[in-house]
Every structure is written in C-alpha cells, then in structure tokens.
Scaffold this active site. Structure first.
Site, PDB file in Angstrom:
ATOM      1  N   GLY A 143     -19.596  57.749  51.530  1.00  0.00           N
ATOM      2  CA  GLY A 143     -20.667  58.054  50.591  1.00  0.00           C
ATOM      3  C   GLY A 143     -21.982  58.348  51.276  1.00  0.00           C
ATOM      4  O   GLY A 143     -22.718  59.263  50.873  1.00  0.00           O
TER       5      GLY A 143
ATOM      6  N   TYR B  31      -4.243  47.949  45.159  1.00  0.00           N
ATOM      7  CA  TYR B  31      -5.024  49.065  45.686  1.00  0.00           C
ATOM      8  C   TYR B  31      -4.332  50.394  45.393  1.00  0.00           C
ATOM      9  O   TYR B  31      -4.983  51.352  44.944  1.00  0.00           O
ATOM     10  CB  TYR B  31      -5.226  48.909  47.188  1.00  0.00           C
TER      11      TYR B  31
ATOM     12  N   GLY C 133     -20.434  54.443  55.006  1.00  0.00           N
ATOM     13  CA  GLY C 133     -19.175  55.179  55.102  1.00  0.00           C
ATOM     14  C   GLY C 133     -19.217  56.589  54.557  1.00  0.00           C
ATOM     15  O   GLY C 133     -20.169  57.343  54.777  1.00  0.00           O
TER      16      GLY C 133
ATOM     17  N   GLY D 149     -21.559  54.440  45.755  1.00  0.00           N
ATOM     18  CA  GLY D 149     -21.194  53.827  47.028  1.00  0.00           C
ATOM     19  C   GLY D 149     -21.786  54.560  48.212  1.00  0.00           C
ATOM     20  O   GLY D 149     -21.155  54.671  49.270  1.00  0.00           O
ATOM     21  N   ALA D 150     -23.019  55.039  48.060  1.00  0.00           N
ATOM     22  CA  ALA D 150     -23.630  55.875  49.104  1.00  0.00           C
ATOM     23  C   ALA D 150     -24.362  55.060  50.159  1.00  0.00           C
ATOM     24  O   ALA D 150     -25.077  55.625  50.990  1.00  0.00           O
ATOM     25  CB  ALA D 150     -24.596  56.871  48.466  1.00  0.00           C
TER      26      ALA D 150
END
Length: 307
Positions: free
Chosen positions: A27, A173, A25, A21-22
């Site tokens: 990441g 979540y 945000g 997830g880079a």
C-alpha cells in the site's frame, strides 16, 4: 503489458485515489507511485502514528491521511463519510489493499473472525459506502487485492466465522482471499448489468516481501517465527515495490478492464511483472458469489450499492 513498471503509469493529475493499508508494504509503495504520477492520494490507515510516518514518506502536498480500521464497521462508516466529504463526493479509484494474514483466532469489533471480517467484510462495506463518490469519478475503478493462495481456499457461506468448525489460520486466510476475489468479480458483474460507469478488478502480488509475514509472527508472539519470516522473505520474496505493480496496473493501465485479475507473470505467479491471470477456482462459483454478496450485506448491515 510486457515488463510494465511504475514508469508506465499514465499521468494521474486531477485524479483522486484511496489506498487502504497504505502505511507500509504494498500500500505504501502504491501510494508513493500514484502520488509521483500526480494523483491526490488518501492513505487510509488504522494507526494514526504509522499513517503520519507513511505520509512523510509519500512526501506529496496532495497526499492525505484518513483513519480507517477495517476491523470495526463503525470506523469504516466514519472513514467513508470523511472521504466523501473531503473529495466533494468524487472518487476515481479505490484500492482495497489492506489485510491481515494467518492470525490466531481473534474477532473484529463486531464479532466476526478477524481475517474474514477485516480482509473481506470491511472492504466490501467500504466499497458500497463509497460507490456514490465512485460514480462521480472519471473512469472509476475498484481494485481489490486477493492472493495466489486464494486458489487453495473456499468460502463457507454457512459458517464463514468458524463458529462450528475447527479454526486453522491458513484455511481462514485462504477463505478471506477467495472472498476478496469472488466479491470483485460479483461487483463487476453487477456494475456491468446496471450500466454503471465504474469497473471492478482484482489483483494479487505473488510472493512479496511485506509486513504481513512479520505481523503474522508477531500476532503469535513468536520472535523466532518473526526472524524466520524475515529470512525467507529476504531469500525468496520479490521486493514490495514489484509486488505492488499488479494493483497499480489494475488501477491505472488503460488496457485493464472490469473483471480482470492481474498478477505477476513469472513462475506460478509468484513474482514478475504484471499480467492478466486466470481466476482459477473462482470460475463457476456464481452461486457462491451471490450467496457471499447477500451474506455480506446481512453481516455488515450495509446495503449493497449497486444492488
């Protein structure tokens, strides 16, 4: 650890780090900081287009892009194979950073509830598949991101996909984030028991301004909710670069060790510089941890490594 910042990251020359997830945000900020410290960083992203944009922002000759969709186990397996081949089967740090938050009830490519499947199952499978490479690393670590909201969740190992109970995005979540924490702790226990040269840590960013909140609103098709999320982020959330500090500390600080849970040191762990925090409700959940471990292997079809 007092007021630890990116400037305190030790020299990462010669180290190889994967960040899921880079593309945005936390990441993206983590990838930038690690590359700046000298690491070879593999940005594992779902979208090739957004991944290329992130790669340009990292702006390092030692940064690379890997295609990874955590909501598709075939993609997870392909990414793990590619990472092992590219790195010569040697990896020093895996940061399980990616995630989705409070989405409507949707399913992964393999039929799992989206939040549980993406945040937990995809990362667990990736971790197990990359363990041989991590064993060949130096001072290797797995850092799995949880959330301060994990304290409000529990893992229903009999029905994690909400097939027979009412689905609520917030409950899902919280369950997924508790699963992240329980997995990190169980992984460390098993690594220690096996005398493995790999440590497992967990981290959480507090309340940080990331794309998660806006993506949540977009997934519901609400422009008004999206604007509201951005407004609240601007007023209450700490910047993503500060929110990334706990995972960076867990990944690089010499004093961090397996089994640690790192989060912000401020009021209610919502903001501030990183410190070791309590695992709260994860304490005393050894049986749930073991059931989750076995269930994860069953659902993903990936053999746990270590066992």
């Amino acid at each position: 650890m007092a007021n630890w910042t990116e400037a305190d990251i030790p020299d990462q020359q010669g180290r190889t780090i994967v960040v899921t997830g880079a593309n945005s945000g936390l990441g993206l900020h983590a990838a930038k900081a690690l590359a700046k410290a000298g690491a070879r960083v593999l940005l594992a992203c779902r979208s090739p287009e957004r991944g290329e944009q992130a790669l340009a922002q990292v702006d390092s000759p030692d940064a690379e892009l890997v295609r990874l969709d955590l909501a598709d186990l075939s993609s997870v397996a392909a990414a793990a194979k590619e990472i092992r081949e590219r790195t010569g089967d040697r990896l020093d740090v895996l940061i399980n950073n990616a995630g989705v938050m409070m989405t409507p009830k949707r399913h992964t490519a393999d039929g799992f509830e989206l939040q549980f499947g993406t945040n937990h199952l995809g990362h667990a499978a990736l971790t197990w598949l990359l363990m041989p490479a991590l064993r060949n690393g130096t001072g290797a670590r797995v850092v799995t991101l949880s959330s301060f909201m994990a304290q409000f969740g529990w893992v229903d190992t009999k029905d994690p996909n909400f097939t027979g109970r009412r689905y609520l995005p917030s409950f899902s979540y919280c369950q997924a984030k508790m699963a992240n924490l329980l997995f990190a702790l169980e992984l460390d226990k098993r690594l220690r028991a096996g005398g493995e040269p790999v440590a497992s840590l967990a981290a959480h960013p507090g309340y940080s301004a990331t794309e998660l909140q806006a993506n949540m609103a977009r997934s519901r098709g609400s422009g008004l909710l999206e604007q509201g999320a951005k407004l609240v982020n601007g007023i209450s959330a700490q910047p993503a670069r500060i929110g990334a500090l706990p995972e960076l500390y867990a990944a690089t600080a010499p004093e961090a060790s397996g089994g640690d849970y790192i989060g912000p040191g401020g009021f209610m762990e919502l903001r501030g510089h990183p410190r070791k925090v309590s695992v709260r409700r994860a304490k005393g959940q050894e049986r749930t941890r073991e059931r989750l471990w076995n269930l994860t292997a069953e659902l993903t079809g990936v053999s746990p490594d270590p066992v």
